[in-house]
Design a protein around this motif. Structure first.
Motif, PDB file in Angstrom:
ATOM      1  N   VAL A 265      18.506 -31.004  -8.740  1.00 54.07           N
ATOM      2  CA  VAL A 265      18.236 -29.853  -9.607  1.00 54.07           C
ATOM      3  C   VAL A 265      19.283 -28.752  -9.388  1.00 54.07           C
ATOM      4  O   VAL A 265      19.001 -27.574  -9.574  1.00 54.07           O
ATOM      5  N   ALA A 266      20.479 -29.195  -8.990  1.00 53.79           N
ATOM      6  CA  ALA A 266      21.602 -28.272  -8.805  1.00 53.79           C
ATOM      7  C   ALA A 266      22.443 -28.249 -10.083  1.00 53.79           C
ATOM      8  O   ALA A 266      22.153 -28.971 -11.046  1.00 53.79           O
ATOM      9  N   ASP A 267      23.508 -27.429 -10.076  1.00 56.00           N
ATOM     10  CA  ASP A 267      24.482 -27.520 -11.167  1.00 56.00           C
ATOM     11  C   ASP A 267      24.997 -28.954 -11.218  1.00 56.00           C
ATOM     12  O   ASP A 267      25.151 -29.595 -10.176  1.00 56.00           O
ATOM     13  N   GLU A 347       5.837 -26.246  -6.841  1.00 55.45           N
ATOM     14  CA  GLU A 347       6.320 -24.898  -7.188  1.00 55.45           C
ATOM     15  C   GLU A 347       7.429 -24.981  -8.245  1.00 55.45           C
ATOM     16  O   GLU A 347       7.464 -24.185  -9.188  1.00 55.45           O
ATOM     17  N   PHE A 348       8.301 -25.959  -8.097  1.00 54.02           N
ATOM     18  CA  PHE A 348       9.374 -26.129  -9.088  1.00 54.02           C
ATOM     19  C   PHE A 348       8.779 -26.381 -10.485  1.00 54.02           C
ATOM     20  O   PHE A 348       9.236 -25.830 -11.481  1.00 54.02           O
ATOM     21  N   ASP A 352       5.527 -19.651 -10.594  1.00 59.16           N
ATOM     22  CA  ASP A 352       6.015 -18.474 -11.297  1.00 59.16           C
ATOM     23  C   ASP A 352       7.539 -18.374 -11.127  1.00 59.16           C
ATOM     24  O   ASP A 352       8.087 -18.816 -10.115  1.00 59.16           O
ATOM     25  N   VAL A 353       8.179 -17.773 -12.100  1.00 62.56           N
ATOM     26  CA  VAL A 353       9.647 -17.670 -12.022  1.00 62.56           C
ATOM     27  C   VAL A 353      10.089 -16.775 -10.868  1.00 62.56           C
ATOM     28  O   VAL A 353      11.271 -16.754 -10.511  1.00 62.56           O
ATOM     29  N   LYS A 354       9.139 -16.060 -10.276  1.00 65.60           N
ATOM     30  CA  LYS A 354       9.528 -15.220  -9.138  1.00 65.60           C
ATOM     31  C   LYS A 354       9.538 -16.013  -7.830  1.00 65.60           C
ATOM     32  O   LYS A 354      10.038 -15.548  -6.815  1.00 65.60           O
ATOM     33  N   THR A 355       8.985 -17.222  -7.847  1.00 71.82           N
ATOM     34  CA  THR A 355       9.027 -18.040  -6.630  1.00 71.82           C
ATOM     35  C   THR A 355      10.407 -18.696  -6.535  1.00 71.82           C
ATOM     36  O   THR A 355      11.128 -18.807  -7.545  1.00 71.82           O
ATOM     37  N   THR A 356      10.739 -19.170  -5.337  1.00 70.64           N
ATOM     38  CA  THR A 356      12.076 -19.764  -5.141  1.00 70.64           C
ATOM     39  C   THR A 356      12.318 -20.918  -6.107  1.00 70.64           C
ATOM     40  O   THR A 356      13.330 -20.981  -6.811  1.00 70.64           O
ATOM     41  N   TRP A 357      11.360 -21.848  -6.146  1.00 72.57           N
ATOM     42  CA  TRP A 357      11.615 -23.046  -6.948  1.00 72.57           C
ATOM     43  C   TRP A 357      11.294 -22.826  -8.424  1.00 72.57           C
ATOM     44  O   TRP A 357      11.906 -23.443  -9.295  1.00 72.57           O
ATOM     45  N   GLY A 358      10.358 -21.923  -8.692  1.00 72.64           N
ATOM     46  CA  GLY A 358      10.106 -21.558 -10.091  1.00 72.64           C
ATOM     47  C   GLY A 358      11.363 -20.905 -10.676  1.00 72.64           C
ATOM     48  O   GLY A 358      11.720 -21.129 -11.843  1.00 72.64           O
ATOM     49  N   ARG A 360      14.380 -21.578  -9.759  1.00 69.00           N
ATOM     50  CA  ARG A 360      15.370 -22.632 -10.003  1.00 69.00           C
ATOM     51  C   ARG A 360      15.105 -23.312 -11.352  1.00 69.00           C
ATOM     52  O   ARG A 360      16.016 -23.589 -12.126  1.00 69.00           O
ATOM     53  N   ARG A 361      13.830 -23.551 -11.622  1.00 69.83           N
ATOM     54  CA  ARG A 361      13.470 -24.161 -12.918  1.00 69.83           C
ATOM     55  C   ARG A 361      13.921 -23.259 -14.063  1.00 69.83           C
ATOM     56  O   ARG A 361      14.517 -23.713 -15.049  1.00 69.83           O
ATOM     57  N   ALA A 362      13.653 -21.960 -13.896  1.00 67.44           N
ATOM     58  CA  ALA A 362      14.020 -21.014 -14.951  1.00 67.44           C
ATOM     59  C   ALA A 362      15.539 -20.992 -15.128  1.00 67.44           C
ATOM     60  O   ALA A 362      16.049 -20.985 -16.256  1.00 67.44           O
ATOM     61  N   ALA A 363      16.256 -21.028 -13.995  1.00 69.39           N
ATOM     62  CA  ALA A 363      17.724 -20.979 -14.076  1.00 69.39           C
ATOM     63  C   ALA A 363      18.262 -22.207 -14.806  1.00 69.39           C
ATOM     64  O   ALA A 363      19.294 -22.149 -15.472  1.00 69.39           O
TER      65      ALA A 363
END
Ligand code: AHR
Length: 659
Positions: A265-267, A347-348, A352-358, A360-363
């Motif tokens: 789930v990286a670039d 979490e991914f 919520d988009v404020k969580t670390t993995w949320g 990442r999903r949003a990004a």
């Protein structure tokens, strides 16, 4: 080979009785199936019929993930695998690591042209590259002018196997730091074995990396999306869930070769490649060029599930490497990070988009949650070491995420000591579903149509997570995907459906196979670099999935479920949304016969019959993709019963609108 054409000889029940075959109806009359429409039972899970995706047989890179360039980042252990000198002798090329684009993408290639003749390299793709006449392909790469080089221009050229140009584009203005450059290439002709050449047109040197050729058209137009013809075949199954990323690929031969979803789930340029476990698993089908680029990673799986309205069903490593290989165990005191991977995945998917993995999903482009409801712990593990690790996962997952259903394994085999041991242990725990696997001959599927009739009605439910009837020999490849195999699966699925109260999910496996690069057969869908077709098993899956209805109703012959008497198998559902009774009948006999079906309610108008019938040895192919496929016809019904001819070796679905 002598072909037995589907016959229309109808054998009277009296003759069958003389032959010692149980007669299901009145002597002299056709077998009678009584559908107890007024006794609706369990709901059929909305997700019941899904798909099992694993990157085996070049299902991802070279298949559903439509990148045409193999080893696009020069990160294979042999950095030049799939790359060759293209043309001209006035130059050189070399793999380098100094000043690479990123710490995770450590190699690139420097092309040095002496000029004035063009000089360059070419990529052979996945057994060639499929290109369609006039279709657009996005060419892109990371590039920089090599230190001290004059300005250079790069020509990207699609070529046929004789080196003739099919289309080209020119890029120039390269700076001296890494940047992405792109353009659109069009092919003048259709070709399944094209290749991509990169030429420097004059003296100079250019550093290149992450070289990509991607179809402009992807499924639902997603960037970095999926090959549209294969994705459409999957969508046409109307899958209730998508299980990913496998299979054995989850486990790895050793733990450090397991599937690590976080790496995916990286670039794109930073997704580290991993050897595909099917690269050298079977020496008779070795594929030394088989690696996972993870261009199709967890984000893309979730997105695809959403795009086809399926529940995502990820399976994670439980800290045991494949027990057919090393069986390496993460010690219990080190199991924490594996459990954390599961928590982070939830979490991914849902956080919520404020969580670390949320975040990442949003990004990656999806701020809204993916609504993950299932998570699998381990694939085909067995023994006390699995139970111990499963328990540790369960304890944490149930405490932190009771809303997510846990899927446990039941080992690789459908019966035996290990299987019984696991079920005994798992019944004392709380998995929502236990994943059973069966790769067996067609006869097993017929004999097991009543497998679940006697299963306990309490405790974990069943996920028939991997199954396929195996007819013929491994070396037959696509020819193993016969109608005989598919029909036995259909008979078996009537048993899954009859027991829909405990069998909640089911998927055939494996899903996809490249005709020129497969390791395992049979498979549900075969493809080459441009075309794809569904096997007879594909259409059986499609027929059941599209006719799953909402609730099971009993269908009986002489008071018994229909599980092989006289070669007949049946299940029935009501579809409350459509207001229809849906009856599925499999006739495995080599002759046609009439059946009488009593529906329990009067039909309000004509129905529909969906029929699959063929020679047991028949297969589909690129040339005849629908040789074995369902056909639909009007089903006249007057009143609450009908008589229908079932062809030899057939699956028939009767859909009747009722009050
Ligand atoms: O479907 C192919 C393989 O069969 C899967 O990877 C594995 O789970 C099973 O043994």
């Amino acid at each position: 080979m002598i072909r037995i054409a589907p016959t229309r000889i109808l054998l009277p029940a009296a003759l069958l009785a003389v032959l010692g075959v149980t007669v299901l109806g009145q002597p002299g009359g056709p077998p009678t199936l009584i559908v107890q429409t007024d006794k609706p039972g369990a709901d059929v899970a909305k997700a019941m019929y899904g798909v099992f995706f694993e990157d085996i047989n070049f299902a991802a890179d070279g298949g559903l993930y439509p990148e045409r360039v193999k080893n696009r980042s020069f990160e294979f252990p042999d950095p030049l695998m799939a790359w060759y000198k293209s043309a001209g002798s006035g130059g050189s090329f070399a793999v380098r690591t100094d000043g690479a684009p990123s710490a995770r993408n450590t190699r690139y290639v420097r092309i040095q042209a002496d000029g004035p003749a063009p000089y360059g390299i070419m990529n052979m793709g996945f057994r060639g590259m499929g290109v369609l006449e006039n279709a657009d392909y996005r060419f892109s790469l990371l590039a920089r002018r090599a230190p001290g080089s004059k300005p250079v221009a790069l020509r990207a050229e699609l070529q046929n196997t004789r080196g003739q140009a099919l289309g080209s584009l020119r890029l120039e203005g390269f700076g001296d730091t890494w940047q992405r450059y792109e353009g659109t290439l069009k092919s003048a002709r259709t070709d399944t074995r094209a290749r991509l050449a990169l030429f420097l047109e004059s003296a100079g040197a250019l550093d290149v990396d992450v070289v990509s050729l991607f179809p402009a058209e992807t499924f639902k137009g997603r960037p970095n999306g999926l090959r549209s013809d294969i994705a459409q075949l999957l969508a046409d199954l109307q899958p209730g869930f998508i299980r990913f990323p496998g299979g054995c690929i989850v486990e790895g031969r050793y733990l450090d070769l397991r599937y690590d979803w976080k790496e995916t789930v990286a670039d794109l340029a930073d997704r580290r490649i991993l050897i595909n476990r099917w690269n050298d698993e079977f020496m008779h089908r070795a594929a030394p060029d088989y690696f996972q680029s993870f261009g199709l990673g967890f984000y893309e799986y979730f997105q695809f599930a959403e795009d086809v309205g399926a529940e995502p069903l990820p399976i994670l490593s439980c800290g045991i490497a494949c027990q057919f290989n090393s069986g390496e165990l993460a010690p219990m005191e080190d199991i924490g990070p594996y459990i954390q991977d599961a928590l982070d995945l939830i979490e991914f998917a849902n956080g919520d988009v404020k969580t670390t993995w949320g975040a990442r999903r949003a990004a990656l482009g999806h701020p809204a949650p993916f609504h993950l409801k299932y998570i699998g712990v381990g694939n085909e593990q067995w023994g006390p070491q699995y139970v111990e690790r499963y328990k540790a996962f369960e304890q944490v997952l149930l405490a932190k995420h009771p809303e997510v259903q846990i899927v446990s394994g039941a080992g690789p085999f459908p019966d035996g000591e290990e299987f019984d041991y696991l079920w005994k242990e798992l019944r004392q725990l709380k998995p929502a579903l236990v994943d059973e696997h069966y790769y067996r001959p067609p006869s097993w599927f017929l004999e097991n149509a009543s497998r679940y009739d006697g299963y306990p009605r309490t405790g974990p439910k069943v996920f028939a997570g991997e199954y396929a009837a195996h007819a013929g020999q491994q070396s037959d490849g696509p020819n193993r995907s016969t109608w005989e195999a598919a029909l036995s699966e259909a008979a078996f699925i009537t048993g899954l459906e009859r027991n829909a109260d405990i069998v909640r999910l089911a998927s055939y496996a494996p899903l996809l196979a490249h005709l020129d690069a497969w390791q395992w057969a049979p498979n549900l869908i075969w493809f080459d670099n441009l075309r794809a077709y569904g096997t007879p098993s594909y259409y059986v899956q499609q027929v059941f999935s599209r006719n799953k209805g909402t609730h099971v109703v009993p269908v009986l012959a002489r008071g018994e479920p229909v599980t092989g008497q006289q070669g007949l198998y049946a299940s029935a559902v009501v579809d409350e949304l459509a207001g229809e009774v849906v009856v599925k009948v499999v006739n495995t006999a080599g002759f046609g016969r009439n059946v009488r079906v009593e529906l329990g309610r009067a039909a309000t108008r004509a129905g529909r019959a969906i029929v699959m019938a063929s020679d047991p040895a028949a297969v589909n192919s690129l040339a005849e993709p629908r040789r074995v496929a369902p056909r639909e016809e009007v089903l006249p019904v007057a009143g609450a019963a009908l008589t229908r001819e079932l062809p030899a070796h057939s699956l028939t679905v009767l859909r009747v609108p009722v009050r």
